[in-house]
Design a protein around this motif. Structure first.
Motif, short mmCIF file in Angstrom:
data_model
loop_
_atom_site.label_atom_id
_atom_site.label_comp_id
_atom_site.label_asym_id
_atom_site.label_seq_id
_atom_site.Cartn_x
_atom_site.Cartn_y
_atom_site.Cartn_z
N ASP A 44 0.81 -1.23 0.00
CA ASP A 44 0.00 0.00 0.00
C ASP A 44 0.84 1.28 0.00
O ASP A 44 0.28 2.37 -0.03
N ILE A 45 2.14 1.16 0.06
CA ILE A 45 2.99 2.35 0.15
C ILE A 45 4.02 2.37 -0.97
O ILE A 45 4.26 1.36 -1.64
N GLN A 46 4.59 3.54 -1.15
CA GLN A 46 5.68 3.70 -2.12
C GLN A 46 6.98 3.90 -1.36
O GLN A 46 7.03 4.62 -0.35
N PHE A 85 11.91 7.27 6.41
CA PHE A 85 12.20 6.37 5.30
C PHE A 85 11.71 6.96 3.97
O PHE A 85 11.83 6.30 2.95
N SER A 86 11.15 8.17 3.99
CA SER A 86 10.61 8.82 2.78
C SER A 86 9.47 8.02 2.15
O SER A 86 9.27 8.05 0.93
N LEU A 87 8.74 7.30 2.96
CA LEU A 87 7.63 6.49 2.47
C LEU A 87 6.42 7.38 2.17
O LEU A 87 6.20 8.39 2.83
N SER A 88 5.64 6.98 1.21
CA SER A 88 4.39 7.67 0.88
C SER A 88 3.29 6.63 0.67
O SER A 88 3.55 5.43 0.70
N GLY A 89 2.09 7.11 0.45
CA GLY A 89 0.96 6.20 0.31
C GLY A 89 0.13 6.17 1.58
O GLY A 89 0.22 7.05 2.43
N ARG A 90 -0.68 5.11 1.75
CA ARG A 90 -1.62 5.01 2.87
C ARG A 90 -1.24 3.87 3.80
O ARG A 90 -0.59 2.91 3.40
N ILE A 91 -1.68 4.03 5.04
CA ILE A 91 -1.47 2.96 6.02
C ILE A 91 -2.60 1.96 5.86
O ILE A 91 -3.76 2.24 6.20
N GLY A 92 -2.28 0.78 5.31
CA GLY A 92 -3.31 -0.22 5.00
C GLY A 92 -3.64 -1.12 6.17
O GLY A 92 -3.19 -0.93 7.31
N LYS A 108 7.84 11.09 10.40
CA LYS A 108 8.69 11.81 9.46
C LYS A 108 8.74 11.12 8.10
O LYS A 108 9.81 10.86 7.55
N ASN A 109 7.57 10.81 7.57
CA ASN A 109 7.44 10.30 6.22
C ASN A 109 6.46 11.19 5.45
O ASN A 109 6.17 12.33 5.86
N ASN A 110 5.95 10.70 4.34
CA ASN A 110 4.99 11.45 3.53
C ASN A 110 3.66 10.70 3.40
O ASN A 110 2.99 10.77 2.37
N LEU A 111 3.30 9.98 4.44
CA LEU A 111 2.08 9.18 4.40
C LEU A 111 0.86 10.09 4.36
O LEU A 111 0.82 11.14 4.99
N THR A 112 -0.15 9.67 3.63
CA THR A 112 -1.36 10.47 3.44
C THR A 112 -2.59 9.66 3.81
O THR A 112 -2.50 8.50 4.23
N GLY A 113 -3.74 10.30 3.63
CA GLY A 113 -5.00 9.63 3.92
C GLY A 113 -5.39 9.77 5.37
O GLY A 113 -4.79 10.51 6.14
N SER A 114 -6.41 9.05 5.76
CA SER A 114 -6.92 9.12 7.13
C SER A 114 -6.32 8.00 7.97
O SER A 114 -5.66 7.10 7.45
N ILE A 115 -6.57 8.08 9.26
CA ILE A 115 -6.06 7.05 10.16
C ILE A 115 -7.15 6.01 10.39
O ILE A 115 -8.33 6.34 10.62
N SER A 116 -6.78 4.74 10.30
CA SER A 116 -7.76 3.66 10.43
C SER A 116 -7.91 3.25 11.89
O SER A 116 -6.92 3.11 12.60
N PRO A 117 -9.15 3.05 12.34
CA PRO A 117 -9.35 2.59 13.73
C PRO A 117 -8.84 1.18 13.97
O PRO A 117 -8.70 0.75 15.11
N ASN A 118 -8.54 0.45 12.88
CA ASN A 118 -8.10 -0.94 13.01
C ASN A 118 -6.76 -1.03 13.73
O ASN A 118 -6.44 -2.07 14.33
#
Length: 969
Positions: A44-46, A85-92, A108-118
């Motif tokens: 799910d990430i780049q 780690f310069s990661l991007s994308g969403r936390i799956g 300290k990455n570039n993760l986007t999207g919302s936070i999952s309650p899981n």
């Protein structure tokens, strides 16, 4: 084939995500859940830097993977740390598989999207750190309802919005909460005070409002609380004094008010207290001195009043004290000399009075000098403030002198005494402050000179001494301050020259020497300063030429204004050439050099001719020689014209071919299109009744072709300077090929060795000069007419410059108006007919109209380029807008148009320069930018003038600003 491959790929993914977990779990459920979960998370990430290249789905366990830590007993993943780690994308959803995970850190990455309650469903998870990403949206309320054994959570520096979920209070095990630097709004959830195990709470830099709820006394374990940079109001809750373990309190930059609760004095472990930027009122309570662990105390930018309590001196651990921006009065208490660890003291922007507190600079027993107006005197002992690095007493009403003992503050880096009433000299001991980087003594009443010892402050980056009464010279020792970037010594009484040693300060960016009495020439070496962005020397008595090169090529006229003896481009004043010294004539001297001068006792007077007298004599001589030369030249022209008149005596039946004739008497006539068919003879060329005008190259006459079409014939009067027939014809034919709707077309030529004619199209409506300056002889030009003339002229020059043709003779009499009101520029390229581009010829023959000539014509070492045309065009622009001539002679003054308009612009009255005939009927939003463009085009430095193509673009943008805006967008 491709659909089949795509189907296989989808089937493989289905097997991986659905069937494989079931199969693998059945084989070894304790081993492969972690591998599967991390591989799904990775999908799910780049990973642009390939940090996760070691994550291989074929491995038996992930314990050797980068960022993964496992329990040595169970080999299950207990920690995942992928910070920076310069990661991007969403936390799956893959992380849900890590059921033994205790710490998750993706900061300290570039993760986007919302936070999952899981994520919170991981039963053993104790620490979640998702700070410094680009996560956004709401934090779901369900996130905190299943927080299990969660001890710490950080969502700081993201883009979360809405209110802080009330369910946060259900995480009873939480010890650390950091939701800072987001966009959370609303009020603080009251239940937050029920988290009895909480040690750190940071909700700063959000949009929270309302009052701080009561009940904070329940947080018995709280060590640090930060609610700063919000919109909280009301008072500090009384119960805060019950949080006895508090070490750090930050309520700064809110809207809190009232007074401080008295029970805060119980917080004896507190080392950091920030109440900056609120609306607290009243006096600082004396009990503040009971908080003896305080190292940093910031009460700045509030409404505290009264005197600073002497009990502050009890805070012997204090390192930073900031009381700035309040209403404190009186003087600082001497007890502060007990704060021997103090490194920063800021009491600026108050109403404090009295002499500078000497205890800052030395300690000892206080005595009073007889007759000294109770000025305290101290016996010298060890310095009490030896650690002081920042001292800011600015914006108060302190008086007296700066003590020479200031040199003992050896650690001082920032010293600001500005905007007080200090007097006396600047002590030379300032130079002993080797660590000092910022010194500001501006806006006082200091006198004396800038001490030579200032060069000892070798770390200075900013020196501000403006608005005092300093005298003397700028010390040359300033060259030792090699880090200096800002120097402001304006509005003093300094004199003497600007030292050349300043050119060694290569880090200088801002220099202000204005409003002094500085004299002499500017050192040319200043042009080598590489980082200058501002150099203000206005309102002095400087003289000579401005340095050439670097920043000084683009210096603002405002920066040099008020120096009448300065010359150069910025002051729009040409520098005189190098002239010989005055000649001393002795009428009684002989050829013997020993008798070239006689003592005054012999009664012989020396006759000294000044430079101006010599120039006048020389000018008179040139005029006399010119008159004689012109007379001889006219006689020659008339005789040669009479000899060739037969060649131009055309009758109705005369017929001319395109081929040249060989008859010496008939000359050579060439027309570039059509038959050379005239209905009148040579008398028309010589008849003054048919004369249209005269210029630097010759007179222009009108004649009529047999078909009734009029042409204009220029009779050149520079025969002795014209090239040979071969060169003449080659250049004329080139000019004949130039065609543009705003250029007068050259249609043919006539040649004999003694007479040359150029045949142009006839433009019927006269010149711009006529319409602007000849009263009833011209027609009224509206603003729209003038703008179109300026634009058309610019287009014609841009076309010429594209063909590498320089006009050399731009002036309003060479801009003709046709029957439709379109401008047509004539006389272009005639300098190419001369054997060489001689400066004298160009200035006296071609640039005959005073005021249009670019300043580089006066310097033989400067190359003549298209920029000369741009200067003349700029003058023409100002002439068209103002309706005034480039130079106008008054009874006792000479007014140069460029100088007049530039002065009006500086004074803010530029609209008054617009032609009075247009007053009230011109658009200021067009006229003022056009005037400014004209001034830019008349810059004294050629490189500062825009290209004609740029001028056309600017004019079109002025006329249609919306189109230009669309392009910008």
């Amino acid at each position: 084939m491709r659909p089949l491959l795509k189907m296989k790929a989808l089937l493989s993914l289905f097997l991986l995500l659905v069937i494989a977990p079931i199969f693998v779990t059945s084989l070894n459920p304790s081993l492969n859940d972690d591998v599967l979960g991390l591989i799904v998370f990775k999908a799910d990430i780049q990973d642009p830097k390939g940090k996760l290249v070691s994550w291989d789905e074929d491995d038996d366990n992930p314990c050797s993977w980068v960022g993964v830590r496992c329990s040595p007993r169970s080999n299950r993943v207990t920690e995942l740390n992928l910070d920076e780690f310069s990661l991007s994308g969403r936390i799956g959803r893959g992380l849900v598989q890590l059921q033994f995970l205790r710490k998750l850190s993706l900061a300290k990455n570039n993760l986007t999207g919302s936070i999952s309650p899981n994520i919170a469903r991981i039963e053993n998870l104790r620490v979640i750190d998702l700070s410094e990403n680009n996560l956004s949206g709401e934090v779901p309320s369900s996130f905190f309802r299943q927080c299990g054994s969660l001890r710490g959570i950080s969502l700081a520096r993201n883009k979360f919005t809405s209110e802080i979920p009330a369910s946060l209070s259900s995480c009873s095990t939480l010890a650390a909460i950091n939701l800072s630097s987001n966009q959370f709004s609303g009020s603080l959830p009251p239940g937050i005070w029920s988290l009895s195990g909480l040690r750190l709470l940071d909700l700063s830099d959000n949009l929270l409002d309302g009052e701080i709820p009561k009940g904070i006394e329940g947080l018995k374990n709280l060590r640090a609380i930060n609610l700063g940079k919000n919109g909280l109001s009301g008072q500090v809750p009384d119960g805060i004094g019950s949080c006895l373990l508090l070490r750090s309190i930050d309520f700064g930059e809110n809207s809190l008010s009232g007074s401080l609760p008295e029970n805060m004095q119980k917080l004896t472990l507190c080392s950091y207290l920030n109440l900056r930027g609120n609306s607290f009122v009243g006096e600082v309570p004396k009990w503040m001195g009971e908080m003896k662990s305080l190292e940093s105390l910031d009460l700045s930018l509030n409404r505290f009043s009264g005197q600073v309590p002497s009990s502050i001196g009890n805070l012997q651990s204090l390192k930073m004290l900031n009381f700035s921006g309040n209403g404190f009065t009186g003087n600082l208490p001497e007890s502060l000399n007990n704060c021997t660890n103090l490194s920063a003291l800021d009491i600026s922007q108050n109403s404090m009075t009295g002499y500078l507190p000497l205890w800052i600079f030395k300690s000892g027993t206080q005595k009073v000098m007889p007759g000294s107006k109770n000025i305290p005197l101290y016996t010298m002992k060890e310095n009490a403030m030896q650690n002081l690095q920042i001292l800011d007493l600015s914006d108060n009403a302190f008086s007296g002198e700066i003590t020479s003992v200031i040199g003992v503050l050896s650690s001082l880096q920032f010293l600001n005494f500005s905007r007080n009433s200090l007097s006396g000299p600047i002590p030379g001991t300032i130079g002993e402050l080797k660590a000092l980087s910022n010194l500001d003594l501006s806006e006082n009443q200091l006198n004396g000179s800038i001490p030579l010892e200032i060069g000892g402050a070798i770390s200075l980056k900013e020196l501000r001494l403006e608005k005092n009464f300093l005298v003397g010279k700028i010390p040359t020792s300033i060259e030792n301050c090699s880090s200096l970037s800002t120097l402001d010594i304006s509005e003093n009484r300094l004199n003497g020259p600007i030292p050349a040693s300043m050119a060694k300060l290569t880090n200088l960016q801002i220099v202000d020497l204005s409003f002094n009495n500085l004299t002499g020439n500017l050192p040319r070496q200043l042009a080598n300063l590489p980082n200058l962005v501002s150099f203000n020397m206005s309102h002095n008595n400087l003289q000579g030429e401005l340095p050439a090169g670097g920043f000084f090529n683009t210096i603002s006229p405002f920066s040099v204004y008020g120096n009448p003896s300065l010359c150069g481009s910025a002051v729009n004043k040409s520098c005189p050439g190098v002239l010989p010294k005055p000649i001393v004539l002795n009428p009684n001297s002989s050829s013997d050099s020993s008798q070239s001068s006689l003592p005054p006792i012999l009664g012989h007077k020396r006759i000294i001719l000044s430079i101006s007298a010599l120039i006048a004599i020389g000018a008179a001589a040139v005029i006399v020689i010119g008159v004689i030369a012109i007379t001889v030249l006219n006689l020659r022209v008339r005789s040669s014209t009479s000899r060739s008149a037969a060649a131009l005596t055309f009758s109705a039946g005369d017929d001319f071919s395109h081929s040249p004739t060989t008859d010496a008497n008939s000359g050579k006539l060439v027309m570039f299109s059509g038959e050379p068919d005239f209905s009148t003879g040579a008398h028309a060329l010589l008849n003054k009744d048919c004369e249209l005008g005269r210029g630097g190259f010759g007179a222009v006459y009108r004649t009529v072709l047999r078909d009734g079409r009029s042409v204009a014939i220029k009779k050149l009067t520079v025969s002795s300077l014209v090239k040979s027939q071969e060169d003449f014809e080659r250049e004329v034919k080139k000019l004949g090929k130039v065609r543009h709707q705003n250029l007068v077309a050259l249609e043919g030529y006539y040649w004999t060795p003694s007479l040359q004619l150029l045949i142009y199209e006839y433009v019927s409506n006269g010149s711009l000069y006529k319409h602007l300056h000849e009263g009833s002889g011209g027609i009224f030009l509206s603003w729209n007419d003038r703008f179109n003339i300026i634009l058309g002229t610019a287009k014609s020059l841009a076309h010429l410059h594209q063909l590498n043709i320089i006009h050399y003779n731009i002036k309003s009499s060479n801009v003709l108006i046709d029957s439709s009101g379109e401008p047509k520029v004539g006389d272009f390229g005639l300098a190419r007919l001369l054997p060489m581009l001689d400066r004298y010829v160009l200035s006296s023959k071609i640039q005959s109209a005073l005021g249009y000539m670019a300043p580089e014509f006066a310097c033989r070492t400067v190359k003549i380029t298209e920029k000369c045309d741009i200067y003349g065009f700029g003058v023409l622009v100002l002439e068209a807008v103002t309706g005034k001539r480039p130079v106008e002679y008054m009874e006792d003054d000479v007014v140069v148009l460029c100088d007049m308009v530039r002065g009006a612009l500086e004074e803010g009255s530029v609209e008054e320069c617009v032609d009075g005939r247009l007053q009230g009927i011109f658009p200021a939003e067009e006229a003022i930018p056009v005037i400014k463009l004209g001034l830019i085009c008349t810059s004294q430095v050629p490189s500062n003038r825009p290209d004609m193509g740029e001028v056309v673009n600017i004019l079109e943008l002025i006329r249609c600003p919306s189109e230009g805006q669309e392009e910008l967008e």
